[in-house]
Design an enzyme around this catalytic site. Sequence first.
Site, PDB file in Angstrom:
ATOM      1  N   MET A   9       1.521  10.026   2.960  1.00 12.77           N
ATOM      2  CA  MET A   9       2.575  10.212   3.944  1.00 12.77           C
ATOM      3  C   MET A   9       3.527   9.039   4.071  1.00 12.77           C
ATOM      4  SD  MET A   9       0.851  12.105   7.186  1.00 12.77           S
ATOM      5  CE  MET A   9       2.418  11.894   8.035  1.00 12.77           C
ATOM      6  N   ASP A  16     -10.077  10.926  12.444  1.00 12.47           N
ATOM      7  CA  ASP A  16      -9.971  10.631  11.014  1.00 12.47           C
ATOM      8  C   ASP A  16     -10.589   9.266  10.695  1.00 12.47           C
ATOM      9  OD1 ASP A  16      -9.323  11.246   8.399  1.00 12.47           O
ATOM     10  OD2 ASP A  16      -7.279  10.466   8.523  1.00 12.47           O
ATOM     11  N   GLY A  43       0.817  -1.207   0.000  1.00  7.53           N
ATOM     12  CA  GLY A  43       0.000   0.000   0.000  1.00  7.53           C
ATOM     13  C   GLY A  43       0.847   1.251   0.000  1.00  7.53           C
ATOM     14  N   VAL A  49       3.559   1.220   2.764  1.00  7.32           N
ATOM     15  CA  VAL A  49       3.436   0.057   3.644  1.00  7.32           C
ATOM     16  C   VAL A  49       3.910  -1.186   2.905  1.00  7.32           C
ATOM     17  CG1 VAL A  49       1.872  -1.337   5.045  1.00  7.32           C
ATOM     18  CG2 VAL A  49       1.493   1.124   4.851  1.00  7.32           C
TER      19      VAL A  49
END
Length: 400
Positions: free
Chosen positions: A19, A130, A15, A22
């Site tokens: 920011m 969030d 992923g 992964v």
Amino acid sequence: MSSQIPGYQVIRKVGEGGMSTVYLAIQLSVGREVALKVLSPELRSDPNFAKRFYREANIVGRLSHPNIISIYDVGKHGNHYYMAMDYLPGESCNELIRKQKISVPRALAILRDITCAIDYSHDKGYLHCDIKPDNILFRTNGSAVLTDFGIARELHENNASGTLTGTAHYMSPEQAQGLRLDKTSDIYSLGILLFEMLTGTLPYNARDVIAVAIKHVSAPIPALPAELKLLQPLLDRMLAKKPGARFQNGNELKHAIDFYESQYLKQEAIALPAAARIRLQLQQLHHRIKSALGSGSRLQYSLRHGLILKLTDHDFDIPDIERITRTLDASLQTAKTGSDAARHPLDLALESDQARVLLPAFLLNSLLVLVVLAALALIARGPVIEHINSLGSPDIIYVD
């Protein structure tokens, strides 16, 4: 990557976000599969992002709950900031929504799991801030897991920030305005999540961030399809514009989920506290009466637009718009503040789906002109006739 972060063997990338990236990796010391989250190269030189990265690890490290992601390790090696977390290989909630794979019972089960997560997080003193489908993953047993505490706030230090943080489509009205947040702000975001899981669409959408934020502040609460109307009171309470009108904590919301799930699935009566059950039944009755009377609708006439049906009791407030625009990035403020904040409230209300034109202005204004002309004609008719009568009868002269 494996040579750059000792103790981990990277298998593949799984992923990538704005920011961080992964990777699936093996933590060699214990032979465990982990999700290795590595801060993006362009952000490494900014100390604020590194601080936020470590802060997220510190917060999640203090939380131990089956519905919250676990962190095993955090550190820096060379230029790489990294974090080792639970590896959850299944699809995210966002992917399930896009594929329309979420049934009503499944949506309520996910909602309950994430409610348990935030209730625990709130008890430990943290707001998530969030909550969205991208941040919800699943364990192999199907239970939902809340991830990404990157912008979480501490409850006891939670003052009005004056800045907009979070994802516009899922933030509460107070979050959109940079005001003080509380537990109900996360509950509002859960309401947006519930609507999206049930319908496959977002309740508030618009051309830019400001317009979306404005809708959160004062647009009507969205209506569920007819086959889901039984769940509308639950959604209404979660998406109330005022924090005091929402469920006040996760425990209240869990009781409500159990109640409406039993109603929807036609299950036997569930073991809720008597006070909670009475309160939820009264809320359901109030919603039915309000829907029958249509108390949220108002008619308004505008020379500019025509006959307007107001779809919400909440007035469209220009100061709210200005407060929202002040919380955005400087680039967005420059681009939109001058044009949007100065526009007529009804323009913004129509654009934000707060109002609907029933009859366009040219029809009503034409009718108004005809009525005025007819009235003037009636008013003028009397004096004209009186003037003619005052002239008297003409003299008739006979000539032999």
